[in-house]
Design an enzyme around this catalytic site. Sequence first.
Site, mmCIF file in Angstrom:
data_model
loop_
_atom_site.group_PDB
_atom_site.id
_atom_site.type_symbol
_atom_site.label_atom_id
_atom_site.label_comp_id
_atom_site.label_asym_id
_atom_site.label_seq_id
_atom_site.Cartn_x
_atom_site.Cartn_y
_atom_site.Cartn_z
ATOM 1 C CE LYS A 51 -4.156 -1.681 0.031
ATOM 2 N NZ LYS A 51 -4.693 -2.559 1.082
ATOM 3 C CE LYS A 76 -4.726 -9.162 -3.763
ATOM 4 N NZ LYS A 76 -5.480 -8.998 -2.604
ATOM 5 C CE LYS A 96 -13.451 -4.805 -4.250
ATOM 6 N NZ LYS A 96 -14.392 -4.948 -3.172
HETATM 7 P P1 TYM Z 1 -10.698 -7.932 1.623
HETATM 8 O O1 TYM Z 1 -11.970 -7.231 1.537
HETATM 9 O O2 TYM Z 1 -9.514 -7.339 0.961
HETATM 10 O O3 TYM Z 1 -10.830 -9.414 1.104
HETATM 11 C C1 TYM Z 1 -11.858 -10.249 1.585
HETATM 12 C C2 TYM Z 1 -11.499 -11.699 1.419
HETATM 13 O O4 TYM Z 1 -11.327 -12.026 0.034
HETATM 14 C C3 TYM Z 1 -10.072 -12.652 -0.158
HETATM 15 N N1 TYM Z 1 -9.559 -12.295 -1.489
HETATM 16 C C4 TYM Z 1 -8.990 -13.175 -2.326
HETATM 17 N N2 TYM Z 1 -8.767 -14.494 -2.220
HETATM 18 C C5 TYM Z 1 -8.200 -15.116 -3.269
HETATM 19 N N3 TYM Z 1 -7.858 -14.490 -4.421
HETATM 20 C C6 TYM Z 1 -8.061 -13.170 -4.573
HETATM 21 N N4 TYM Z 1 -7.742 -12.567 -5.718
HETATM 22 C C7 TYM Z 1 -8.645 -12.448 -3.497
HETATM 23 N N5 TYM Z 1 -8.993 -11.150 -3.309
HETATM 24 C C8 TYM Z 1 -9.547 -11.080 -2.070
HETATM 25 C C9 TYM Z 1 -9.184 -12.124 0.963
HETATM 26 O O5 TYM Z 1 -8.107 -12.990 1.203
HETATM 27 C C10 TYM Z 1 -10.166 -12.062 2.103
HETATM 28 O O6 TYM Z 1 -10.304 -13.323 2.700
HETATM 29 N N6 TYM Z 1 -8.410 -7.816 5.852
HETATM 30 C C11 TYM Z 1 -9.463 -8.630 5.290
HETATM 31 C C12 TYM Z 1 -10.808 -8.307 5.900
HETATM 32 C C13 TYM Z 1 -10.836 -8.582 7.361
HETATM 33 C C14 TYM Z 1 -10.771 -9.863 7.978
HETATM 34 C C15 TYM Z 1 -10.804 -9.619 9.380
HETATM 35 C C16 TYM Z 1 -10.670 -11.162 7.489
HETATM 36 C C17 TYM Z 1 -10.924 -7.654 8.347
HETATM 37 N N7 TYM Z 1 -10.912 -8.279 9.565
HETATM 38 C C18 TYM Z 1 -10.778 -10.694 10.299
HETATM 39 C C19 TYM Z 1 -10.623 -12.216 8.405
HETATM 40 C C20 TYM Z 1 -10.685 -11.960 9.800
HETATM 41 C C21 TYM Z 1 -9.425 -8.456 3.778
HETATM 42 O O7 TYM Z 1 -8.482 -8.682 3.151
HETATM 43 O O8 TYM Z 1 -10.485 -8.025 3.183
#
Ligand code: TYM
Length: 333
Positions: free
Chosen positions: A112, A195, A198
């Site tokens: 980031k 990957k 967005k």
């Molecule tokens: P976020 O919103 O970025 O992603 C949500 C979930 O989607 C998975 N993900 C993917 N998995 C495989 N391939 C991809 N291209 C891909 N893009 C997204 C992410 O691994 C995630 O599981 N920080 C977390 C949100 C969060 C969270 C937590 C998760 C906040 N608190 C506590 C678990 C436990 C996140 O990345 O969100």
Amino acid sequence: MKETVVSGIRSTGKLHLGNYYGALSNFVKMQDEYNCFFFIADLHSLTTHPTPGDLSRTVREVVVEYLAAGINPETSTIYVQSDVPEVAELYLYLNMNAYLGELERATAFKDKVRSNPDNVNAGLLTYPVLMASDILLHHGTKVPVGKDQEQHLEMTRTFANRFNRLYNVEYFQEAMAFSYSNKLVKIPGLDGNGKMGKSNGDASCVYLSDAPEVIRKKVMRAVSDSGPTEMNQPKPEAIQNLFDLMKVVSTADTLSHFEDLYNNCAIRYGDFKKQLAEDMILATEPVRSRINDITNDDEYLKKVVRLGAEKASESARKTIQEVREIIGIKRLF
Ligand code: TYM
């Protein structure tokens, strides 16, 4: 007693195949076997400063997509993170023993900083602490996430163990990243590298709510090349990505059919992409049609979110009370 599962998805817009195969599809599969908390991480999404209107719209979208994917709000707890303010209190306590060096070394943070050097705020730095708070608030031990979250889970374990050591208790348990396949999933995008996400633009993402025509268009425009020139030649990244996507949405027979064609230099990318698009449409169809059914049902959504907030708050209040006691925070009189 059932093991506790906690996971969330940020409210930054519509969910894509990465969110689905990395997280959401596992949420659905886990819900009968475990005591599940699935939340919408609206506080985490504040690092990029959404407008108030966008924030509430996207929170609603994620609730709808959770339900459309098949999470049962009666058996699982679906809630909005900010409806349970105890998480912010736990975040404050855990921040006291999260160290600058380890936070700065987190890969997601470094990415980031590189991609958005003008917005390196403290919330971004301590993002893993808020995530640990989400999980530890309910004593989660299994956390279904994609590959990109593996390091954050390691940090969650570090913070939990450190808290236990500091106060000489065995209060928090270790939380493990979870996927039904042995490996955590990484779904590639359509833009030839990395990957699906967005931040790589709409063209790289297939959203669960995308209409079939939109999926066809996106897949036909996916980055490819002029085709193999030697038998069994290794695949360049963009082509491997499309095969990886096919592995997820298509049957094993379809995949091996196109693998054979590729290895014999007889593949036509037009046909390959057409098949991939049709299989993506088929794979997302049940979710897409339910999104349309639920999206305007205010009464139902309200019921779900209120029930979830109630159940999550009960569990959160208990933890916060115990944590305050462990730390020694109590009313003097
Ligand atoms: P976020 O919103 O970025 O992603 C949500 C979930 O989607 C998975 N993900 C993917 N998995 C495989 N391939 C991809 N291209 C891909 N893009 C997204 C992410 O691994 C995630 O599981 N920080 C977390 C949100 C969060 C969270 C937590 C998760 C906040 N608190 C506590 C678990 C436990 C996140 O990345 O969100």
